[in-house]
Design a protein around this motif. Structure first.
Motif, PDB file in Angstrom:
ATOM      1  N   LYS A 178      14.075   8.712  -7.273  1.00  0.00           N
ATOM      2  CA  LYS A 178      13.328   7.589  -6.703  1.00  0.00           C
ATOM      3  C   LYS A 178      14.234   6.363  -6.599  1.00  0.00           C
ATOM      4  O   LYS A 178      14.238   5.663  -5.584  1.00  0.00           O
ATOM      5  CB  LYS A 178      12.102   7.277  -7.552  1.00  0.00           C
ATOM      6  CG  LYS A 178      11.292   6.119  -6.999  1.00  0.00           C
ATOM      7  CD  LYS A 178      10.108   5.785  -7.870  1.00  0.00           C
ATOM      8  CE  LYS A 178       9.378   4.586  -7.273  1.00  0.00           C
ATOM      9  NZ  LYS A 178       8.290   4.141  -8.105  1.00  0.00           N
ATOM     10  N   ARG A 179      15.008   6.088  -7.658  1.00  0.00           N
ATOM     11  CA  ARG A 179      15.939   4.954  -7.621  1.00  0.00           C
ATOM     12  C   ARG A 179      16.939   5.094  -6.481  1.00  0.00           C
ATOM     13  O   ARG A 179      17.381   4.104  -5.904  1.00  0.00           O
ATOM     14  CB  ARG A 179      16.663   4.808  -8.950  1.00  0.00           C
ATOM     15  CG  ARG A 179      15.842   4.128 -10.018  1.00  0.00           C
ATOM     16  CD  ARG A 179      16.665   3.708 -11.220  1.00  0.00           C
ATOM     17  NE  ARG A 179      17.223   4.799 -11.985  1.00  0.00           N
ATOM     18  CZ  ARG A 179      16.610   5.466 -12.951  1.00  0.00           C
ATOM     19  NH1 ARG A 179      15.376   5.156 -13.274  1.00  0.00           N
ATOM     20  NH2 ARG A 179      17.207   6.450 -13.592  1.00  0.00           N
ATOM     21  N   ALA A 180      17.296   6.332  -6.152  1.00  0.00           N
ATOM     22  CA  ALA A 180      18.231   6.576  -5.048  1.00  0.00           C
ATOM     23  C   ALA A 180      17.543   6.456  -3.688  1.00  0.00           C
ATOM     24  O   ALA A 180      18.211   6.415  -2.658  1.00  0.00           O
ATOM     25  CB  ALA A 180      18.861   7.959  -5.191  1.00  0.00           C
ATOM     26  N   LEU A 226      20.496  14.807   3.751  1.00  0.00           N
ATOM     27  CA  LEU A 226      20.695  14.697   2.304  1.00  0.00           C
ATOM     28  C   LEU A 226      21.550  15.858   1.811  1.00  0.00           C
ATOM     29  O   LEU A 226      21.158  17.018   1.913  1.00  0.00           O
ATOM     30  CB  LEU A 226      19.340  14.706   1.593  1.00  0.00           C
ATOM     31  CG  LEU A 226      19.351  14.558   0.074  1.00  0.00           C
ATOM     32  CD1 LEU A 226      20.000  13.253  -0.355  1.00  0.00           C
ATOM     33  CD2 LEU A 226      17.927  14.650  -0.456  1.00  0.00           C
ATOM     34  N   THR A 227      22.739  15.551   1.290  1.00  0.00           N
ATOM     35  CA  THR A 227      23.626  16.617   0.804  1.00  0.00           C
ATOM     36  C   THR A 227      23.429  16.833  -0.696  1.00  0.00           C
ATOM     37  O   THR A 227      22.913  15.965  -1.406  1.00  0.00           O
ATOM     38  CB  THR A 227      25.109  16.287   1.060  1.00  0.00           C
ATOM     39  OG1 THR A 227      25.508  15.217   0.195  1.00  0.00           O
ATOM     40  CG2 THR A 227      25.372  15.946   2.521  1.00  0.00           C
ATOM     41  N   LEU A 228      23.865  17.979  -1.132  1.00  0.00           N
ATOM     42  CA  LEU A 228      23.799  18.272  -2.561  1.00  0.00           C
ATOM     43  C   LEU A 228      24.732  17.363  -3.350  1.00  0.00           C
ATOM     44  O   LEU A 228      24.459  17.045  -4.508  1.00  0.00           O
ATOM     45  CB  LEU A 228      24.115  19.739  -2.818  1.00  0.00           C
ATOM     46  CG  LEU A 228      23.154  20.740  -2.145  1.00  0.00           C
ATOM     47  CD1 LEU A 228      23.517  22.165  -2.543  1.00  0.00           C
ATOM     48  CD2 LEU A 228      21.714  20.432  -2.447  1.00  0.00           C
ATOM     49  N   ALA A 229      25.788  16.881  -2.718  1.00  0.00           N
ATOM     50  CA  ALA A 229      26.664  15.901  -3.376  1.00  0.00           C
ATOM     51  C   ALA A 229      25.925  14.579  -3.579  1.00  0.00           C
ATOM     52  O   ALA A 229      26.123  13.909  -4.598  1.00  0.00           O
ATOM     53  CB  ALA A 229      27.932  15.685  -2.560  1.00  0.00           C
ATOM     54  N   ALA A 285      23.771  15.102  -6.624  1.00  0.00           N
ATOM     55  CA  ALA A 285      24.607  15.067  -7.822  1.00  0.00           C
ATOM     56  C   ALA A 285      25.025  13.639  -8.158  1.00  0.00           C
ATOM     57  O   ALA A 285      25.035  13.241  -9.327  1.00  0.00           O
ATOM     58  CB  ALA A 285      25.844  15.951  -7.630  1.00  0.00           C
ATOM     59  N   GLY A 286      25.333  12.853  -7.141  1.00  0.00           N
ATOM     60  CA  GLY A 286      25.718  11.465  -7.364  1.00  0.00           C
ATOM     61  C   GLY A 286      24.582  10.640  -7.947  1.00  0.00           C
ATOM     62  O   GLY A 286      24.793   9.819  -8.840  1.00  0.00           O
ATOM     63  N   ALA A 306      29.150  18.456  -0.689  1.00  0.00           N
ATOM     64  CA  ALA A 306      28.984  17.524   0.427  1.00  0.00           C
ATOM     65  C   ALA A 306      28.833  18.261   1.755  1.00  0.00           C
ATOM     66  O   ALA A 306      28.354  17.693   2.734  1.00  0.00           O
ATOM     67  CB  ALA A 306      30.173  16.559   0.489  1.00  0.00           C
ATOM     68  N   GLN A 307      29.201  19.516   1.785  1.00  0.00           N
ATOM     69  CA  GLN A 307      29.090  20.329   2.994  1.00  0.00           C
ATOM     70  C   GLN A 307      27.741  21.036   3.111  1.00  0.00           C
ATOM     71  O   GLN A 307      27.480  21.702   4.108  1.00  0.00           O
ATOM     72  CB  GLN A 307      30.208  21.369   3.018  1.00  0.00           C
ATOM     73  CG  GLN A 307      31.585  20.781   3.028  1.00  0.00           C
ATOM     74  CD  GLN A 307      32.651  21.839   2.803  1.00  0.00           C
ATOM     75  OE1 GLN A 307      32.427  23.024   3.024  1.00  0.00           O
ATOM     76  NE2 GLN A 307      33.816  21.408   2.368  1.00  0.00           N
ATOM     77  N   THR A 308      26.894  20.904   2.106  1.00  0.00           N
ATOM     78  CA  THR A 308      25.609  21.604   2.101  1.00  0.00           C
ATOM     79  C   THR A 308      24.473  20.592   2.042  1.00  0.00           C
ATOM     80  O   THR A 308      24.392  19.803   1.102  1.00  0.00           O
ATOM     81  CB  THR A 308      25.511  22.561   0.895  1.00  0.00           C
ATOM     82  OG1 THR A 308      26.614  23.459   0.913  1.00  0.00           O
ATOM     83  CG2 THR A 308      24.218  23.353   0.930  1.00  0.00           C
TER      84      THR A 308
END
Length: 142
Positions: free
Chosen positions: A46-48, A70-73, A76-77, A123-125
């Motif tokens: 939510k903060r993101a 929206l990437t999986l990276a 994770a970030g 970042a590619q997914t």
């Protein structure tokens, strides 16, 4: 890596697939964990800005992001996840042996490189691409 990343990705895919608002209890049941843990992880999403909440008896969470962007990276970030890390280091800085005093630093550099490689791959997914791999029928949870 802790399991917060897996929980977050699972919840985001489910929120996208189900649409609308989903309670932490419903999410927890599908993820196979407890609602408190779901709320803790989703608070960071939510903060993101990727999850929105609604209070009250009809409250819960809904996806507030484009799954194709929206990437999986990104996930994770938002969770500040490290994929490759060591909690223990061999040797000590104050020892006279160059191996004993230097190995921890060399290993930290290696682990940082490996973690960065994981993030580059993630970042590619996108969330949408990951969801497609589930081969779900339209309109349902499968």
């Amino acid at each position: 890596m802790n399991s917060d990343f897996s929980l977050a990705v699972h919840a985001l895919v489910l929120l996208h697939r189900k649409g609308g608002v989903q309670s932490s209890e419903a999410l927890a049941q599908n993820i196979c964990t407890n609602p408190v843990r779901v709320r803790r992880v989703l608070a960071r999403l939510k903060r993101a800005g990727w999850v929105a909440t609604r209070e009250g008896s009809e409250g819960g969470y809904r996806l507030n992001a484009d799954p194709a962007a929206l990437t999986l990276a990104d996930v994770a970030g938002a969770l500040d996840v490290r994929f490759v890390d060591a909690r223990w280091h061999s040797g000590r800085d104050d020892l006279p042996c160059l191996i004993a005093s230097g190995m921890a630093g060399v290993m930290d550099e290696l682990l940082d490189d490996l973690d960065a490689a994981c993030r580059e791959r993630l970042a590619q997914t996108t969330l949408a691409a990951l969801e497609q791999r589930l081969h779900l029928p339209q309109g349902g949870c499968g």
